[in-house]
Design a protein around this motif. Structure first.
Motif, short mmCIF file in Angstrom:
data_model
loop_
_atom_site.label_atom_id
_atom_site.label_comp_id
_atom_site.label_asym_id
_atom_site.label_seq_id
_atom_site.Cartn_x
_atom_site.Cartn_y
_atom_site.Cartn_z
N LEU A 171 -2.73 -5.16 -6.46
CA LEU A 171 -1.45 -5.59 -5.87
C LEU A 171 -0.64 -6.39 -6.87
O LEU A 171 0.57 -6.19 -7.01
CB LEU A 171 -1.71 -6.43 -4.62
N GLN A 172 -1.32 -7.30 -7.59
CA GLN A 172 -0.61 -8.12 -8.57
C GLN A 172 -0.04 -7.25 -9.69
O GLN A 172 1.10 -7.46 -10.12
CB GLN A 172 -1.56 -9.17 -9.14
N CYS A 173 -0.81 -6.29 -10.15
CA CYS A 173 -0.34 -5.38 -11.21
C CYS A 173 0.86 -4.58 -10.73
O CYS A 173 1.83 -4.38 -11.48
CB CYS A 173 -1.46 -4.43 -11.63
N ALA A 174 0.79 -4.11 -9.49
CA ALA A 174 1.89 -3.32 -8.94
C ALA A 174 3.17 -4.15 -8.86
O ALA A 174 4.26 -3.66 -9.16
CB ALA A 174 1.51 -2.78 -7.56
N GLN A 175 3.03 -5.40 -8.45
CA GLN A 175 4.19 -6.27 -8.37
C GLN A 175 4.78 -6.56 -9.74
O GLN A 175 6.00 -6.63 -9.91
CB GLN A 175 3.80 -7.59 -7.68
N LEU A 206 -2.19 4.74 -8.88
CA LEU A 206 -3.54 4.20 -9.06
C LEU A 206 -4.48 5.33 -9.49
O LEU A 206 -4.48 6.41 -8.87
CB LEU A 206 -4.06 3.56 -7.78
N LYS A 207 -5.25 5.08 -10.54
CA LYS A 207 -6.21 6.06 -11.03
C LYS A 207 -7.57 5.39 -11.20
O LYS A 207 -7.64 4.21 -11.58
CB LYS A 207 -5.75 6.64 -12.37
N LEU A 208 -8.61 6.14 -10.95
CA LEU A 208 -9.96 5.61 -11.12
C LEU A 208 -10.18 5.11 -12.54
O LEU A 208 -9.82 5.77 -13.51
CB LEU A 208 -10.98 6.71 -10.80
N TYR A 209 -10.79 3.93 -12.64
CA TYR A 209 -11.21 3.40 -13.94
C TYR A 209 -12.73 3.50 -14.00
O TYR A 209 -13.44 2.86 -13.23
CB TYR A 209 -10.77 1.96 -14.12
N SER A 210 -13.23 4.36 -14.87
CA SER A 210 -14.67 4.61 -14.97
C SER A 210 -15.03 4.98 -16.39
O SER A 210 -14.23 5.58 -17.11
CB SER A 210 -15.07 5.76 -14.02
N GLN A 211 -16.24 4.62 -16.78
CA GLN A 211 -16.73 4.99 -18.11
C GLN A 211 -17.53 6.28 -18.08
O GLN A 211 -17.93 6.79 -19.12
CB GLN A 211 -17.62 3.87 -18.67
N THR A 239 -8.70 13.51 -11.09
CA THR A 239 -8.01 14.12 -9.95
C THR A 239 -8.99 14.66 -8.92
O THR A 239 -8.59 15.04 -7.83
CB THR A 239 -7.10 15.27 -10.41
N ASP A 240 -10.28 14.74 -9.26
CA ASP A 240 -11.26 15.24 -8.30
C ASP A 240 -11.36 14.29 -7.11
O ASP A 240 -11.42 13.08 -7.26
CB ASP A 240 -12.63 15.40 -8.95
N VAL A 241 -11.41 14.86 -5.91
CA VAL A 241 -11.61 14.17 -4.64
C VAL A 241 -10.87 12.85 -4.53
O VAL A 241 -11.43 11.79 -4.27
CB VAL A 241 -13.13 13.96 -4.36
N GLY A 242 -9.58 12.88 -4.73
CA GLY A 242 -8.73 11.75 -4.43
C GLY A 242 -8.81 10.56 -5.35
O GLY A 242 -8.50 9.44 -4.95
N ARG A 243 -9.21 10.76 -6.60
CA ARG A 243 -9.35 9.62 -7.51
C ARG A 243 -8.06 9.28 -8.24
O ARG A 243 -8.05 8.43 -9.12
CB ARG A 243 -10.49 9.90 -8.50
N VAL A 244 -6.98 9.96 -7.88
CA VAL A 244 -5.64 9.62 -8.34
C VAL A 244 -4.73 9.54 -7.11
O VAL A 244 -4.68 10.46 -6.30
CB VAL A 244 -5.09 10.67 -9.33
N GLN A 245 -4.03 8.42 -6.96
CA GLN A 245 -3.13 8.22 -5.83
C GLN A 245 -1.73 7.99 -6.38
O GLN A 245 -1.49 7.03 -7.13
CB GLN A 245 -3.59 7.03 -4.98
N GLU A 302 0.90 -2.19 1.23
CA GLU A 302 -0.07 -1.52 2.10
C GLU A 302 -0.56 -0.21 1.48
O GLU A 302 -1.74 0.12 1.56
CB GLU A 302 0.59 -1.23 3.46
N ALA A 303 0.35 0.54 0.85
CA ALA A 303 -0.04 1.80 0.21
C ALA A 303 -0.98 1.55 -0.95
O ALA A 303 -1.93 2.32 -1.17
CB ALA A 303 1.21 2.54 -0.26
N VAL A 304 -0.76 0.48 -1.70
CA VAL A 304 -1.63 0.16 -2.84
C VAL A 304 -3.03 -0.21 -2.36
O VAL A 304 -4.03 0.25 -2.90
CB VAL A 304 -1.02 -0.98 -3.69
N LYS A 305 -3.11 -1.07 -1.32
CA LYS A 305 -4.41 -1.45 -0.78
C LYS A 305 -5.18 -0.23 -0.29
O LYS A 305 -6.37 -0.05 -0.58
CB LYS A 305 -4.22 -2.44 0.39
N ARG A 306 -4.48 0.61 0.48
CA ARG A 306 -5.13 1.80 1.03
C ARG A 306 -5.59 2.73 -0.08
O ARG A 306 -6.71 3.26 -0.03
CB ARG A 306 -4.15 2.53 1.97
#
Length: 269
Positions: A119-123, A131-136, A142-148, A155-159
């Motif tokens: 939320l702070q970053c978005a503001q 929002l994108k998954l951060y993973s090593q 993009t698989d199974v909803g890991r990019v929004q 509210e959209a960011v939290k969800r």
């Protein structure tokens, strides 16, 4: 006499033998069938095309003399940390840091390890955001909803954060989820391209250019080349793809900045 190549095809077998001999004595090749002549012409064009690339002298960008390309220490630090961690793949955030160190434009972003940080970053960035998954360990975000995409409020960011977290925990291990990256939502009507490289056992580093996006493996519209490139070699590489025709302008759309794209490929190489 014209300097254009001339190929002849006289169908008729033995009845055409005398005419073929006359042409052959003048250095004009003759063929029994037109499809053979067309195939030879295609070989001649490919030979000439390849020669243009061979005679080019690749020149690497002047990294030491160009202040915008001088941040090699940052790149060394990132790669050393990755090696020390036993990894062979960079995270998306690390990849962007390396590209930016060589003056290759990237979309700015921040890492958030909680919904509150997201939320702070978005503001700070301003809505809408992505929002994108951060993973090593997980590379296809993009698989199974890991990019929004196109998140326009808190509210959209939290969800979105919790959706990405749930998606990973459902399909992978808890250690695969390290948070998300938050970046501005980029709106464009242009084209998605892929620029990449890999190590070939025989040739060493090999460059890749072509149509990108989620269906890059489906369309497989790409070309490969050996580094290093100059702008002419970069152009020859792009010309081997179908997407190149669209980049040059098609159906009323303006051409993209081809000079900038060539220079990007040169720096990347």
């Amino acid at each position: 006499m014209s300097n254009k190549p001339i190929l002849a095809s006289w169908m008729g077998g033995a009845d055409m033998a005398a005419g073929e001999q006359i042409l052959n004595r003048q250095g004009i090749p003759t063929y029994r069938y037109p499809d053979t002549a067309a195939r030879v012409f295609s070989y001649m064009w490919r030979y000439s095309y390849n020669l243009r690339g061979i005679y080019q002298t690749p020149v690497l960008p002047n990294v030491e003399g160009n202040a915008s390309l001088r941040n090699c220490a940052l790149v060394e630090n990132i790669t050393q940390k990755v090696r020390q961690g036993g990894r062979t793949i960079l995270t998306k955030f690390e990849s962007k840091e390396i590209l930016a160190a060589y003056a290759i434009p990237v979309v700015a972003g921040s890492i958030a390890k909680s919904a509150e940080e997201a939320l702070q970053c978005a503001q700070d960035l301003g809505y809408p955001v992505v929002l994108k998954l951060y993973s090593q360990t997980i590379t296809h975000k993009t698989d199974v909803g890991r990019v929004q995409l196109n998140l326009r409020n808190e509210e959209a960011v939290k969800r979105a954060y919790h959706l990405i977290e749930f998606s990973v925990l459902e399909k992978a291990e808890p250690e695969d989820f390290l948070g998300v990256t938050v970046q501005p939502m980029v709106k464009t009507s242009s084209y998605e391209l892929i620029v990449g490289s890999s190590l070939d056992r025989q040739f060493g580093p090999v460059l890749l250019f072509g149509a990108g996006g989620q269906l890059v493996e489906v369309f497989q519209d790409s070309a490969i080349a050996l580094p290093a490139l100059n702008t002419t070699l970069a152009c020859l590489m792009m010309e081997q793809t179908e997407i190149y025709k669209a980049l040059k302008a098609v159906r009323g759309r303006k051409s993209i900045d081809m000079t900038a794209l060539e220079e990007l490929l040169v720096v990347f190489s």
